[in-house]
Design a protein around this motif. Structure first.
Motif: not given
Length: 211
Positions: A151-168
């Motif tokens: 039905n055009s729903y997507a469930d994404i489950l991640a163990v860890e996620a960080v916005p890319l702009d916060r990575i050094d």
């Protein structure tokens, strides 16, 4: 022999269960689109039993009372993809309507659009991007699963996620160098495995930042 066993397993019905030690009993597991949110539906037997034991105490709520039925599959292709992006400790996106999501599946980068075929994909360390018009949100995720529904729903489950702009980037290069040295000098299988994981994750981080 293995093919015959696999064939028997695949040809068995997955929606019914019969117990041989009891009289023939058939149990059908409902789909999520069929689960009612009515508290009186499905829990009436439990509530009746509770009132017999503790008539002066209100029965506790059961999980089914908090469930929302999955929207049915639309007859026409929707213009948006509805995304739930969840971590163990937070919900990054909840019922967000977007144009597309690209996830780092173990088989390669996978784009998910409205009307995508139902899919379950294992995720590896890499870049996850959420596209809505000209706006693109990028996250680096460690691992997880993506469940794409009809039905055009997507469930994404991640163990860890960080916005890319916060990575050094400097710390990523430093970590990649350190784990590469550990991998080259590792003497045991355990040390090699741990170092290889570090190299793989930092390589994926570096690719996400430079790509």
């Amino acid at each position: 022999m293995f093919r015959q066993a696999a064939h028997r397993l695949l040809t068995r019905s997955t929606t019914t269960t019969t117990y041989s030690i009891f009289p023939a009993t058939t149990i059908r597991r409902p789909f999520s689109t069929e689960v009612s949110t009515d508290a009186s539906s499905g829990d009436s037997a439990f509530i009746d039993a509770w009132k017999k034991v503790a008539p002066n105490i209100d029965p506790p709520k059961t999980p089914s009372q908090y469930m929302e039925p999955r929207p049915p599959t639309p007859s026409t292709l929707p213009s948006k993809l509805t995304v739930n992006f969840v971590l163990p400790y937070a919900a990054e996106l909840s019922k967000a309507e977007v144009d597309m999501v690209i996830v780092p599946a173990t088989t390669g980068q996978m784009g998910i659009l409205p009307g995508h075929v139902p899919t379950i994909a294992e995720l590896k360390p890499g870049l996850l991007s959420v596209h809505e018009g000209n706006d693109v949100k990028k996250y680096f995720i460690s691992s997880g699963f993506a469940f794409v529904h009809s039905n055009s729903y997507a469930d994404i489950l991640a163990v860890e996620a960080v916005p890319l702009d916060r990575i050094d980037p400097a710390q990523v290069q430093k970590g990649l160098s350190e784990f590469t040295q550990k991998l080259n000098s590792a003497s045991s299988d355990l040390d090699k495995a741990e170092a290889q994981i570090g190299v793989d994750v930092h390589s994926a981080l570096n690719s996400a930042l430079t790509g």
